[in-house]
Enzyme design. Structure first.
Site, PDB file in Angstrom:
ATOM      1  N   ARG A  19     -44.814  21.736 -32.490  1.00 37.93           N
ATOM      2  CA  ARG A  19     -45.367  20.878 -33.310  1.00 37.93           C
ATOM      3  C   ARG A  19     -47.033  20.868 -33.074  1.00 37.93           C
ATOM      4  NH1 ARG A  19     -43.765  15.484 -32.525  1.00 37.93           N
ATOM      5  NH2 ARG A  19     -42.836  16.210 -30.518  1.00 37.93           N
ATOM      6  N   SER A  21     -50.526  19.423 -32.471  1.00 37.91           N
ATOM      7  CA  SER A  21     -50.636  18.274 -31.753  1.00 37.91           C
ATOM      8  C   SER A  21     -52.339  18.421 -31.376  1.00 37.91           C
ATOM      9  CB  SER A  21     -49.943  17.993 -30.586  1.00 37.91           C
ATOM     10  OG  SER A  21     -50.348  16.871 -29.923  1.00 37.91           O
ATOM     11  N   SER A  22     -53.017  17.201 -31.617  1.00 31.87           N
ATOM     12  CA  SER A  22     -54.502  17.308 -30.867  1.00 31.87           C
ATOM     13  C   SER A  22     -54.651  17.548 -29.338  1.00 31.87           C
ATOM     14  CB  SER A  22     -55.220  15.940 -31.354  1.00 31.87           C
ATOM     15  OG  SER A  22     -54.557  14.861 -30.966  1.00 31.87           O
ATOM     16  N   ASP A  50     -42.035  22.491 -37.707  1.00 31.55           N
ATOM     17  CA  ASP A  50     -41.331  21.276 -37.552  1.00 31.55           C
ATOM     18  C   ASP A  50     -40.034  20.941 -38.043  1.00 31.55           C
ATOM     19  OD1 ASP A  50     -40.883  18.164 -37.432  1.00 31.55           O
ATOM     20  OD2 ASP A  50     -43.018  17.936 -36.354  1.00 31.55           O
ATOM     21  N   SER A  76     -35.149  12.701 -28.248  1.00 32.38           N
ATOM     22  CA  SER A  76     -33.947  12.739 -27.230  1.00 32.38           C
ATOM     23  C   SER A  76     -33.802  11.352 -26.388  1.00 32.38           C
ATOM     24  CB  SER A  76     -33.826  13.878 -26.658  1.00 32.38           C
ATOM     25  OG  SER A  76     -35.088  14.056 -25.722  1.00 32.38           O
ATOM     26  N   TYR A  87     -37.147   8.243 -37.910  1.00 38.03           N
ATOM     27  CA  TYR A  87     -37.600   9.347 -37.511  1.00 38.03           C
ATOM     28  C   TYR A  87     -36.435  10.029 -36.557  1.00 38.03           C
ATOM     29  CZ  TYR A  87     -40.301  12.797 -34.855  1.00 38.03           C
ATOM     30  OH  TYR A  87     -40.779  13.846 -34.151  1.00 38.03           O
ATOM     31  N   THR A 119     -24.428  16.056 -27.660  1.00 41.59           N
ATOM     32  CA  THR A 119     -24.649  15.234 -26.640  1.00 41.59           C
ATOM     33  C   THR A 119     -23.449  14.563 -26.256  1.00 41.59           C
ATOM     34  OG1 THR A 119     -26.076  13.291 -25.930  1.00 41.59           O
ATOM     35  CG2 THR A 119     -25.500  13.495 -28.390  1.00 41.59           C
ATOM     36  N   GLU A 121     -23.665  11.411 -25.791  1.00 39.21           N
ATOM     37  CA  GLU A 121     -23.927  10.022 -26.262  1.00 39.21           C
ATOM     38  C   GLU A 121     -22.984  10.177 -27.682  1.00 39.21           C
ATOM     39  OE1 GLU A 121     -25.684   7.580 -25.591  1.00 39.21           O
ATOM     40  OE2 GLU A 121     -26.479   8.519 -23.589  1.00 39.21           O
ATOM     41  N   TYR A 143     -29.908   7.474 -31.961  1.00 37.48           N
ATOM     42  CA  TYR A 143     -29.812   8.799 -31.426  1.00 37.48           C
ATOM     43  C   TYR A 143     -28.520   9.418 -31.508  1.00 37.48           C
ATOM     44  CZ  TYR A 143     -29.555  12.530 -28.127  1.00 37.48           C
ATOM     45  OH  TYR A 143     -29.530  13.818 -27.361  1.00 37.48           O
ATOM     46  N   LYS A 147     -26.998  12.559 -33.943  1.00 35.02           N
ATOM     47  CA  LYS A 147     -26.557  13.578 -33.331  1.00 35.02           C
ATOM     48  C   LYS A 147     -25.155  13.734 -33.844  1.00 35.02           C
ATOM     49  CE  LYS A 147     -29.328  15.820 -30.636  1.00 35.02           C
ATOM     50  NZ  LYS A 147     -29.296  17.259 -30.292  1.00 35.02           N
ATOM     51  N   HIS A 173     -28.596  16.487 -18.123  1.00 33.63           N
ATOM     52  CA  HIS A 173     -28.929  17.560 -17.424  1.00 33.63           C
ATOM     53  C   HIS A 173     -30.343  17.439 -16.698  1.00 33.63           C
ATOM     54  CE1 HIS A 173     -28.716  18.522 -21.715  1.00 33.63           C
ATOM     55  NE2 HIS A 173     -29.714  19.270 -21.431  1.00 33.63           N
TER      56      HIS A 173
END
Length: 221
Positions: A19, A21-22, A50, A76, A87, A119, A121, A143, A147, A173
């Site tokens: 992505r 980025s500044s 992206d 994540s 998002y 995941t 999760e 999240y 997923k 991990h």
């Protein structure tokens, strides 16, 4: 992380999406550039893009024409997903769909192998201990829910288009490059600061949460 959006392997070349980025956001892969055994000039190339931008995904995949794609992209952090729920859904869930659809659009269904970094999760409020592949999913965060969508859209593309597409349901991990806002690094860094007299105390979230951990290198194998 910014780099962990998408990787492809093509004729022993690795392409990644990063992505814009500044500030510099490739710190976790700089060692690959410095180690000649890990990276020969020209064998690793980063593209700006992206997972929220389907046009760039189609453009990059059509240009590279990869034989393998590894979708490691995600917002994540489970706790942060409650603050950035929309998002997280866009990147972790719909972002996976964008990648799969880009493969289809580029006519690479029969030549690409796709790996989705899934995941533990997905299990969330666990229905049995230990979990196995037949354990019912019960995500407990934006999240995990995002997923879960990604998991099933991978299954859908595999069954609908006969795409070589797999989900890897990995538990936590760890490695030395683990982000500082994850619990293991937060604890180890804070203990070191207390030892050096730079910190008096620190706070944690849910102390009742239980997690299994493995080493990232073992998970790669």
């Amino acid at each position: 992380t910014a780099f962990h959006l998408y990787l492809s392997l093509f004729n022993l070349q690795v392409h990644g999406i990063v992505r814009r980025s500044s500030s510099f956001n490739t710190g976790r892969i700089e060692h690959l550039y410095k180690n000649p055994q890990a990276h020969i000039e020209g064998n690793m190339k980063l593209h700006y893009g992206d997972l929220t931008d389907s046009t760039c995904l189609v453009k990059i995949i059509n240009e590279v024409k990869p034989t393998e794609i590894y979708n490691l992209g995600a917002q994540s952090h489970v706790k942060i997903s409650f603050d950035l729920a929309e998002y997280t859904a866009d990147v972790d869930g719909v972002g996976t769909l964008r990648l799969l659809d880009a493969i289809k659009t580029c006519g690479l269904i029969n030549s690409v192998k796709f790996y989705q970094a899934s995941t533990s999760e997905l299990f969330g409020k666990v229905q049995e201990i230990p979990q196995k592949e037949t354990t019912p999913f019960y995500p407990r965060s934006p999240y995990g829910a995002a997923k879960l969508y990604a998991y099933w859209i991978v299954v859908n593309f595999r069954e609908a288009y006969n795409l070589f597409a797999v989900n890897g349901i990995l538990f936590n991990h760890e490695s030395p490059r683990r982000g500082a806002n994850f619990v293991t690094r937060k604890i180890s860094r804070s203990v070191a600061k207390i030892h050096l007299g730079q910190l008096d105390c620190f706070s944690l979230g849910n102390l009742d949460a239980k997690r299994d951990w493995g080493h990232a290198k073992d998970y790669v194998e």
